[in-house]
Scaffold this active site. Structure first.
Site, mmCIF file in Angstrom:
data_model
loop_
_atom_site.group_PDB
_atom_site.id
_atom_site.type_symbol
_atom_site.label_atom_id
_atom_site.label_comp_id
_atom_site.label_asym_id
_atom_site.label_seq_id
_atom_site.Cartn_x
_atom_site.Cartn_y
_atom_site.Cartn_z
ATOM 1 N N GLU A 71 0.950 -1.150 -0.742
ATOM 2 C CA GLU A 71 -0.172 0.172 0.099
ATOM 3 C C GLU A 71 0.893 1.292 0.068
ATOM 4 O O GLU A 71 0.393 2.397 0.787
ATOM 5 C CB GLU A 71 -0.418 -0.239 1.250
ATOM 6 C CG GLU A 71 -2.071 -1.123 0.832
ATOM 7 C CD GLU A 71 -2.916 -1.058 0.144
ATOM 8 O OE1 GLU A 71 -2.869 -0.475 -0.538
ATOM 9 O OE2 GLU A 71 -3.507 -2.389 -0.836
ATOM 10 N N ASP A 108 -2.037 -1.370 -9.540
ATOM 11 C CA ASP A 108 -2.817 -2.688 -9.310
ATOM 12 C C ASP A 108 -3.195 -3.142 -10.153
ATOM 13 O O ASP A 108 -3.386 -2.637 -11.397
ATOM 14 C CB ASP A 108 -4.029 -2.509 -8.341
ATOM 15 C CG ASP A 108 -3.806 -2.187 -7.141
ATOM 16 O OD1 ASP A 108 -2.340 -2.152 -6.433
ATOM 17 O OD2 ASP A 108 -4.759 -1.298 -6.376
#
Length: 717
Positions: free
Chosen positions: A126, A217
């Site tokens: 993250e 992602d």
């Protein structure tokens, strides 16, 4: 005059959390991971960097080993660079450094085995960064990582300084850090290909040493709403790779390692605690998050202000989730207990085979997703929280067997579990682990079952979230988000079902068990569900004193009960867990210390989570009354019960309550409204059961109730 040129690092980070459903892995594989390679293999001039997390490598190895072989062939051909990371995708700031280094090395070993080399860089989960991570990564043998441009802008750099990499260090341990450009992150793959090419052309230079990084992602190429259609069926990715190939005379497709061989660091920088800006906003408490959104929107409305001031607007940082959500803190502190226990056992039993399995379970229990909440974070997804608890409890079950030769043992410990400066109490035997918080109503906030690793009290409190505002104002679209392939997840305003605004009920306290209530006898189950009843005592969230011995914990409190007049009351509850037992006995003594009689209801709240309230194999049962196998998501109120149980036919386990005196039993579900990739949705978080009694207690009188809480392995009833 030479032609201007620029380098492009294109990377994908792909992840599925520990505990996610197998069909989710399968769908991601079919719609994102496989088609991405199918397209990439058509364009040998395109070089990419790929990062897959441990849960995916494990799934590929078990279900699709040929996929690993395809990646290995691309690595051998020089088209793909593999980026490492913590194997089970932990947040490094949330776990001990020893575990961080071990997780990174586990991934390095996997890559050496399957791809013939250890990765030079690693994906930081993250992109959550804290300055000490430079030392941690360097000690683990990591040469570089990539962070959002937000990190660099927050730390004083300007946008035109973000085309390359920097050195950072902690205590002399150095690390190379690349900025990921937000502009590209939002263009790819949601805008026309030429917009990305135009952006790159705009920033090309005569010396050709600049490097732009897009790393995001892998799931946005096929799994995010609408992207399978736009990226593959409409051919966005092929068009993008074609454009890179056609412009390769000035637009050089390279990997991180390629660039490190051709360019030096721009300079040295020290980065502040940060993540991508959405994460930093999500970490703020709801009122402050609303204020941040207001300020950000005001600035965005004025291009000049946005250009000048935008980089100075930011939210909190990741650890704020541990203060914002008690449940997140609970999982993290529970994990730290298991980690510390493993460290100590390794010192005593350094070569014990079983500890390798404990370490794997611990690392799986550190998977980040269920530790936080945003459009992606999985704290609200009960199956992800459940998976983490299962791994940690299973690890402790193994360590229990290593430490004890028999099942006939009991441990009572008093310590500050949650880091709030106040002591909690843990009663443990071979079957159960009971965690009590005296300062929050003397509640039982975790009940671990070691026989079938499971936390029965893994529930979530209903809280107000900023995205609920769209439900209240009607500014939300109901239905499938799949047609919005041109929108980022952060831009979608969707609801998966109509009427979600009717479920916006919030809890004034954390949903835990053994919370003591005094209320009027006419209170309905709907009023309890909505928290629209009057709490007639100050015991529900009050602080209790602790008296601990070798077998029991006694929690006591003197408080006030009643409204007009209020009556001084002393309440004590004695919690007993016998060695070898899978049942807990709770004895309540309520003493009227006033001059007026008490005449109201006394209830004790329990909250149990069996993952769904709408499955026919999860239901209520009573030995006193036919409850018609009422599902756990139903509301009800039953009179004169001495027994009620919640059954889980899927796990074949039951949570049973029995009472010394017949009770009126209220039952209702806790369902949250949360934001996910596909829009806002209703999620079952557990079932509340409140056995209650009409309390007639005169001055100086004492009333006693005894409850038994028992866990049974069972098929059905």
């Amino acid at each position: 005059m030479s032609k201007k040129s620029i380098n492009l690092i294109f990377g994908c980070h792909s992840h599925q959390p520990v505990g996610n459903f197998d069909f989710v892995f399968e769908e991601a594989y079919e719609k994102a991971y496989v088609p991405f390679l199918d397209v990439l293999e058509k364009f040998p001039a395109i070089r990419v960097t790929l990062h897959f997390t441990g849960p995916l490598w494990d799934w590929f190895a078990e279900h699709r080993p040929s996929y690993i072989e395809r990646i290995a062939a691309l690595v051998r051909g020089g088209q793909v660079e593999i980026m490492g990371g913590g194997y089970y995708e932990p947040l490094l700031c949330a776990i001990p450094e020893r575990d961080a280094i071990a997780q990174i090395r586990r991934m390095q070993t996997f890559c050496e085995t399957h791809f013939g080399r250890s990765p030079r860089g690693m994906w930081l989960t993250e992109r959550v960064w804290e300055p000490q991570m430079a030392k941690t990564l360097a000690k683990a043998g990591v040469e570089y990582t990539a962070l959002d441009d937000t990190h660099f802008l927050c730390s004083g750099l300007e946008p035109n300084q973000l085309f390359g990499y920097y050195m950072t260090e902690d205590e002399g341990h150095t690390l190379k850090v690349f900025p990921i450009l937000e502009k590209l992150r939002y263009l790819v793959p949601f805008h026309q290909v030429h917009e990305s090419i135009d952006f790159l052309r705009e920033h090309a230079t005569e010396d050709g040493l600049r490097c732009a990084v897009i790393h995001d992602d892998g799931e946005k190429f096929g799994i995010w709403p609408g992207t399978y259609h736009s990226v593959y069926e409409e051919g966005w990715l092929e068009e993008f790779f074609s454009a890179l190939t056609e412009n390769q005379d000035w637009l050089h497709s390279i990997t991180y390692s390629d660039y490190l061989e051709k360019a030096r660091a721009i300079g040295r920088t020290y980065l502040t605690c940060a993540s991508y800006h959405e994460m930093m906003a999500w970490a703020l408490p709801t009122p402050m998050q609303r204020e941040l959104n207001t300020v950000s929107n005001e600035i965005k409305a004025d291009p000049e202000k946005c250009h000048r001031y935008g980089q100075f607007i930011r939210g909190g940082f990741w650890r704020s989730f541990l203060a914002k959500y008690e449940e997140s803190n609970n999982i993290q502190k529970r994990m730290l207990l298991t980690s510390e226990r493993l460290k100590n056992l390794k010192e005593v039993y350094p070569n014990t085979e079983g500890l390798a399995e404990v370490e794997k379970l611990l690392f799986q229990g550190q998977c980040n997703c269920a530790y936080w909440h945003g459009a992606f974070g999985g704290l609200y997804l009960n199956h992800l929280r459940t998976a983490l608890y299962q791994k940690l409890i299973a690890a402790d079950a193994i360590m229990n067997r290593l430490e004890h030769d028999t099942t006939d043992w009991l441990s009572v410990k008093q310590f500050d579990f949650d880091g709030d400066g106040n002591p909690e109490v843990c009663l443990t035997n071979a079957h159960l682990g009971c965690f009590l918080r005296p300062t929050d109503g003397g509640t039982l906030f975790e009940l671990d079952y070691f026989d079938k690793p499971f936390n029965f009290f893994n529930t979530l409190t209903r809280r107000e979230e900023p995205y609920h505002d769209a439900l209240r104002t009607g500014q939300i679209q109901v239905g499938d988000a799949g047609e919005n392939g041109d929108l980022s997840i952060h831009e979608l305003v969707k609801a998966k079902e109509a009427g979600l605004e009717n479920y916006l009920a919030y809890d004034p306290y954390r949903r835990t068990s053994l919370r003591d209530h005094f209320f009027a006898p006419y209170v309905t189950v709907d009023e309890l569900w909505r928290n629209q009843f009057v709490e007639a005592g100050d015991f529900a969230t009050g602080a209790y004193t602790i008296d601990v011995n070798k077998k029991t914990v006694k929690l006591s409190r003197s408080g006030q009960v009643g409204i007009d007049p209020s009556v001084p009351v002393h309440l004590s509850k004695k919690i007993s867990l016998a060695p070898g037992a899978s049942a807990v006995e709770i004895r309540y003594d309520i003493r009227n210390d006033g001059d007026h009689a008490l005449d109201l209801m006394f209830g004790v709240e329990f909250v149990v989570n069996f993952l769904t309230g709408s499955a026919g194999d999860r239901y209520y049962h009573s030995e006193d009354k036919d409850l018609q196998k009422a599902m756990l998501g139903e509301r009800g109120c039953d009179e004169a019960l001495r027994h009620i149980a919640l059954y889980d036919g899927w796990q074949q386990v039951a949570f049973a309550l029995s009472f010394s005196k017949p009770a009126r039993v209220y039952r209702f579900p806790v369902e949250t409204v949360s934001q996910s990739e596909g829009g806002q949705e209703r999620v079952y978080q557990g079932s509340v059961v409140i056995p209650s009694w009409t309390l007639h207690c005169g001055p100086e009188e004492t009333v006693r109730y005894t409850l038994r809480m028992e866990i049974n392995n069972t098929a059905t009833v």
